[in-house]
Design an enzyme around this catalytic site. Sequence first.
Site, PDB file in Angstrom:
ATOM      1  N   HIS A  89       0.829  -1.211   0.000  1.00 13.68           N
ATOM      2  CA  HIS A  89       0.000   0.000   0.000  1.00 13.68           C
ATOM      3  C   HIS A  89       0.860   1.257   0.000  1.00 13.68           C
ATOM      4  CE1 HIS A  89      -3.669  -2.320   1.807  1.00 13.68           C
ATOM      5  NE2 HIS A  89      -3.323  -2.720   0.612  1.00 13.68           N
ATOM      6  N   ASP A 144      -5.700  -7.502  -5.122  1.00 10.84           N
ATOM      7  CA  ASP A 144      -5.214  -6.543  -4.118  1.00 10.84           C
ATOM      8  C   ASP A 144      -4.289  -5.527  -4.767  1.00 10.84           C
ATOM      9  OD1 ASP A 144      -2.821  -7.904  -4.375  1.00 10.84           O
ATOM     10  OD2 ASP A 144      -2.957  -8.935  -2.444  1.00 10.84           O
TER      11      ASP A 144
HETATM   12  O1  T3D Z   1       0.774 -11.810   0.907  1.00 16.03           O
HETATM   13  C1  T3D Z   1       0.184 -12.286  -0.040  1.00 16.03           C
HETATM   14  O2  T3D Z   1       0.511 -13.363  -0.541  1.00 16.03           O
HETATM   15  C2  T3D Z   1      -0.973 -11.490  -0.569  1.00 16.03           C
HETATM   16  C3  T3D Z   1      -0.634 -10.840  -1.828  1.00 16.03           C
HETATM   17  C4  T3D Z   1      -0.912 -11.475  -2.980  1.00 16.03           C
HETATM   18  C5  T3D Z   1      -0.602 -10.793  -4.238  1.00 16.03           C
HETATM   19  C6  T3D Z   1      -0.330 -11.725  -5.397  1.00 16.03           C
HETATM   20  O3  T3D Z   1       0.403 -11.317  -6.248  1.00 16.03           O
HETATM   21  S1  T3D Z   1      -1.058 -13.244  -5.452  1.00 16.03           S
HETATM   22  C7  T3D Z   1      -0.561 -13.862  -7.054  1.00 16.03           C
HETATM   23  C8  T3D Z   1       0.831 -14.442  -7.012  1.00 16.03           C
HETATM   24  N1  T3D Z   1       1.299 -14.788  -8.347  1.00 16.03           N
HETATM   25  C9  T3D Z   1       0.895 -15.895  -8.965  1.00 16.03           C
HETATM   26  O4  T3D Z   1       0.112 -16.676  -8.496  1.00 16.03           O
HETATM   27  C10 T3D Z   1       1.550 -16.167 -10.316  1.00 16.03           C
HETATM   28  C11 T3D Z   1       2.365 -17.423 -10.272  1.00 16.03           C
HETATM   29  N2  T3D Z   1       3.118 -17.592 -11.508  1.00 16.03           N
HETATM   30  C12 T3D Z   1       2.533 -18.030 -12.624  1.00 16.03           C
HETATM   31  O5  T3D Z   1       1.347 -18.286 -12.724  1.00 16.03           O
HETATM   32  C13 T3D Z   1       3.455 -18.195 -13.808  1.00 16.03           C
HETATM   33  O6  T3D Z   1       4.774 -18.268 -13.335  1.00 16.03           O
HETATM   34  C14 T3D Z   1       3.354 -17.042 -14.844  1.00 16.03           C
HETATM   35  C15 T3D Z   1       2.008 -17.107 -15.586  1.00 16.03           C
HETATM   36  C16 T3D Z   1       3.518 -15.662 -14.192  1.00 16.03           C
HETATM   37  C17 T3D Z   1       4.488 -17.190 -15.894  1.00 16.03           C
HETATM   38  O7  T3D Z   1       4.478 -18.514 -16.388  1.00 16.03           O
HETATM   39  P1  T3D Z   1       5.760 -19.066 -17.185  1.00 16.03           P
HETATM   40  O8  T3D Z   1       5.384 -20.415 -17.685  1.00 16.03           O
HETATM   41  O9  T3D Z   1       6.209 -18.057 -18.153  1.00 16.03           O
HETATM   42  O10 T3D Z   1       6.947 -19.189 -16.089  1.00 16.03           O
HETATM   43  P2  T3D Z   1       7.116 -20.302 -14.929  1.00 16.03           P
HETATM   44  O11 T3D Z   1       7.895 -21.445 -15.476  1.00 16.03           O
HETATM   45  O12 T3D Z   1       5.817 -20.609 -14.292  1.00 16.03           O
HETATM   46  O13 T3D Z   1       8.025 -19.495 -13.867  1.00 16.03           O
HETATM   47  C18 T3D Z   1       9.438 -19.337 -14.009  1.00 16.03           C
HETATM   48  C19 T3D Z   1      10.068 -19.448 -12.631  1.00 16.03           C
HETATM   49  O14 T3D Z   1       9.582 -18.398 -11.792  1.00 16.03           O
HETATM   50  C20 T3D Z   1       9.695 -20.774 -11.948  1.00 16.03           C
HETATM   51  O15 T3D Z   1      10.793 -21.157 -11.131  1.00 16.03           O
HETATM   52  P3  T3D Z   1      11.770 -22.361 -11.650  1.00 16.03           P
HETATM   53  O16 T3D Z   1      10.910 -23.543 -11.955  1.00 16.03           O
HETATM   54  O17 T3D Z   1      12.445 -21.794 -12.882  1.00 16.03           O
HETATM   55  O18 T3D Z   1      12.708 -22.559 -10.496  1.00 16.03           O
HETATM   56  C21 T3D Z   1       8.539 -20.357 -11.054  1.00 16.03           C
HETATM   57  O19 T3D Z   1       8.356 -21.198  -9.935  1.00 16.03           O
HETATM   58  C22 T3D Z   1       8.983 -18.969 -10.616  1.00 16.03           C
HETATM   59  N3  T3D Z   1       7.831 -18.154 -10.218  1.00 16.03           N
HETATM   60  C23 T3D Z   1       6.866 -17.684 -11.016  1.00 16.03           C
HETATM   61  N4  T3D Z   1       5.999 -16.987 -10.316  1.00 16.03           N
HETATM   62  C24 T3D Z   1       6.416 -17.007  -9.041  1.00 16.03           C
HETATM   63  C25 T3D Z   1       7.593 -17.758  -8.968  1.00 16.03           C
HETATM   64  N5  T3D Z   1       8.241 -17.964  -7.814  1.00 16.03           N
HETATM   65  C26 T3D Z   1       7.715 -17.400  -6.698  1.00 16.03           C
HETATM   66  N6  T3D Z   1       6.593 -16.663  -6.706  1.00 16.03           N
HETATM   67  C27 T3D Z   1       5.923 -16.437  -7.849  1.00 16.03           C
HETATM   68  N7  T3D Z   1       4.820 -15.655  -7.839  1.00 16.03           N
END
Ligand code: T3D
Length: 262
Positions: A89, A144
């Site tokens: 925020h 959020d």
């Molecule tokens: O306190 C609170 O929690 C409240 C606040 C919440 C606010 C939020 O933002 S909640 C939403 C959080 N974000 C997500 O849920 C998105 C998660 N990520 C994804 O869905 C996908 O990664 C993407 C669609 C963004 C991109 O997909 P892609 O296929 O291009 O990449 P990937 O292979 O999924 O990710 C690459 C790496 O980044 C991978 O790690 P690795 O396997 O290479 O070691 C993945 O785990 C990492 N990564 C991606 N997003 C996150 C993350 N690591 C930690 N946190 C993440 N959000």
Amino acid sequence: MTDHLIYELRDGVATITLNRPEVLNALSAELTEGLADTLEGAAEDENVRAIIITGAGRAFSAGQNLDEIRGDYEDGGKPDFKAILKTHHRAVSAIRNMQAPVIAAVNGVAAGAGMSYVCACDIRIAADSARFTTAFAKIGLVPDVGMASTLPRLVGYGKAVELCLTSDVISAEQALAIGLVNEVVPADELQQKAADLAARFAAGPTYAYGLIKQLMAAGVEDDFEDLLEAEADLQDEAGGTEDHKAAVAAFLAKQPPVFSGR
Ligand code: T3D
């Protein structure tokens, strides 16, 4: 100063680069704290006349760092969502309340709170390779960091609800078509395009820009600060559900989530 972000100030233009490319610039506590401090500092610095926010590597930001909150679920607990959101925020309010125009140069995927920051900026320029997903519902959370206000203002209520309920990933071209971004440019032209616009703002009437931002917000807004509080309350509630815990665990285990509805 953290190395989770890079700050450069040149000729009135401050560029903030989210810098955790190995995890798509996921918002760690350190990064979020650094972002809030940097934006608040920039808002107070009269040498800053325009700001660009962008990401290092192939992403803008994948939102909250899910890996960092993993441990909070042990023994049936949950992260302190309200405390986490307090820092967000500070950052998003600084973007909103500062005089200098803030440009999001969206170089790649923007998810969850990463997309919220894009929506909170004054201008959004996207690379043709950018993608957008609200992502929250996918892990059993609510929008959020101001998204419940900013997204409907940009794309209209109906589309905003659809994007928030489905968490579908949309392309830069789709984002342009619905008004989520102002412009889409070839990826290799993005930083120059943002720099040119920022230079124009840096030579502009900064004080009046501040008043214009204030006025435009007043023209469309309910009480933004009240909304941030309501978001934090509901995020805290959503964050206590079985579905959210299961979905975070599934994401980290690279498995599809199975929702029980609880
Ligand atoms: O306190 C609170 O929690 C409240 C606040 C919440 C606010 C939020 O933002 S909640 C939403 C959080 N974000 C997500 O849920 C998105 C998660 N990520 C994804 O869905 C996908 O990664 C993407 C669609 C963004 C991109 O997909 P892609 O296929 O291009 O990449 P990937 O292979 O999924 O990710 C690459 C790496 O980044 C991978 O790690 P690795 O396997 O290479 O070691 C993945 O785990 C990492 N990564 C991606 N997003 C996150 C993350 N690591 C930690 N946190 C993440 N959000």
